[in-house]
Motif scaffolding. Sequence first.
Motif, PDB file in Angstrom:
ATOM      1  N   ARG A 103      -0.583   5.806  -5.764  1.00 33.25           N
ATOM      2  CA  ARG A 103      -1.021   5.007  -4.750  1.00 33.25           C
ATOM      3  C   ARG A 103      -2.482   4.569  -4.840  1.00 33.25           C
ATOM      4  NH1 ARG A 103       2.542   7.659  -1.703  1.00 33.25           N
ATOM      5  NH2 ARG A 103       1.150   9.042  -0.741  1.00 33.25           N
ATOM      6  N   ARG A 113      -3.520   0.697  -5.401  1.00 33.25           N
ATOM      7  CA  ARG A 113      -4.433  -0.116  -4.544  1.00 33.25           C
ATOM      8  C   ARG A 113      -5.347  -0.740  -5.216  1.00 33.25           C
ATOM      9  NH1 ARG A 113      -2.993   4.400  -0.875  1.00 33.25           N
ATOM     10  NH2 ARG A 113      -4.933   5.510  -1.731  1.00 33.25           N
ATOM     11  N   LYS A 165      -1.905  -3.823   3.647  1.00 35.85           N
ATOM     12  CA  LYS A 165      -2.331  -2.702   3.827  1.00 35.85           C
ATOM     13  C   LYS A 165      -1.048  -1.980   4.785  1.00 35.85           C
ATOM     14  CE  LYS A 165      -7.101  -2.809   3.307  1.00 35.85           C
ATOM     15  NZ  LYS A 165      -7.681  -2.087   2.156  1.00 35.85           N
ATOM     16  N   ASN A 166      -1.147  -0.742   4.794  1.00 27.37           N
ATOM     17  CA  ASN A 166      -0.116  -0.083   5.544  1.00 27.37           C
ATOM     18  C   ASN A 166       1.596  -0.620   5.283  1.00 27.37           C
ATOM     19  OD1 ASN A 166      -2.021   1.656   6.575  1.00 27.37           O
ATOM     20  ND2 ASN A 166      -2.571  -0.261   7.963  1.00 27.37           N
ATOM     21  N   GLN A 167       1.626  -1.229   4.344  1.00 28.14           N
ATOM     22  CA  GLN A 167       3.047  -1.419   3.898  1.00 28.14           C
ATOM     23  C   GLN A 167       3.679  -0.534   2.860  1.00 28.14           C
ATOM     24  OE1 GLN A 167       5.013  -4.137   5.261  1.00 28.14           O
ATOM     25  NE2 GLN A 167       3.234  -4.121   6.538  1.00 28.14           N
ATOM     26  N   ARG A 168       5.012  -0.322   2.931  1.00 29.08           N
ATOM     27  CA  ARG A 168       5.515   0.397   1.984  1.00 29.08           C
ATOM     28  C   ARG A 168       5.325  -0.136   0.357  1.00 29.08           C
ATOM     29  NH1 ARG A 168       9.272   4.491   1.984  1.00 29.08           N
ATOM     30  NH2 ARG A 168      11.080   4.375   0.116  1.00 29.08           N
TER      31      ARG A 168
END
Length: 72
Positions: free
Chosen positions: A30, A34, A42-45
């Motif tokens: 990850r 990123r 952001k904060n998505q699978r």
Amino acid sequence: MSTSHDVITPAELGRELGHNDGDRPGITVRRYLRQRYPDHPKNQRWELTPEEADDVPESVKAGETDSVRRSV
């Protein structure tokens, strides 16, 4: 649209690459994702296609994670 067998998660990929990040086996993957895909919400699978998974470089593979940590 992709079905579940067409995608791989960072945790699955991390395990395949030999990472032992405790409770978070995909954290190294990850970190790279990123950096590589900064527009990912952001904060998505993360659900990687085979092509995206193949894009994860050798430097992210187990035992070679220092360069990823330094660049984040």
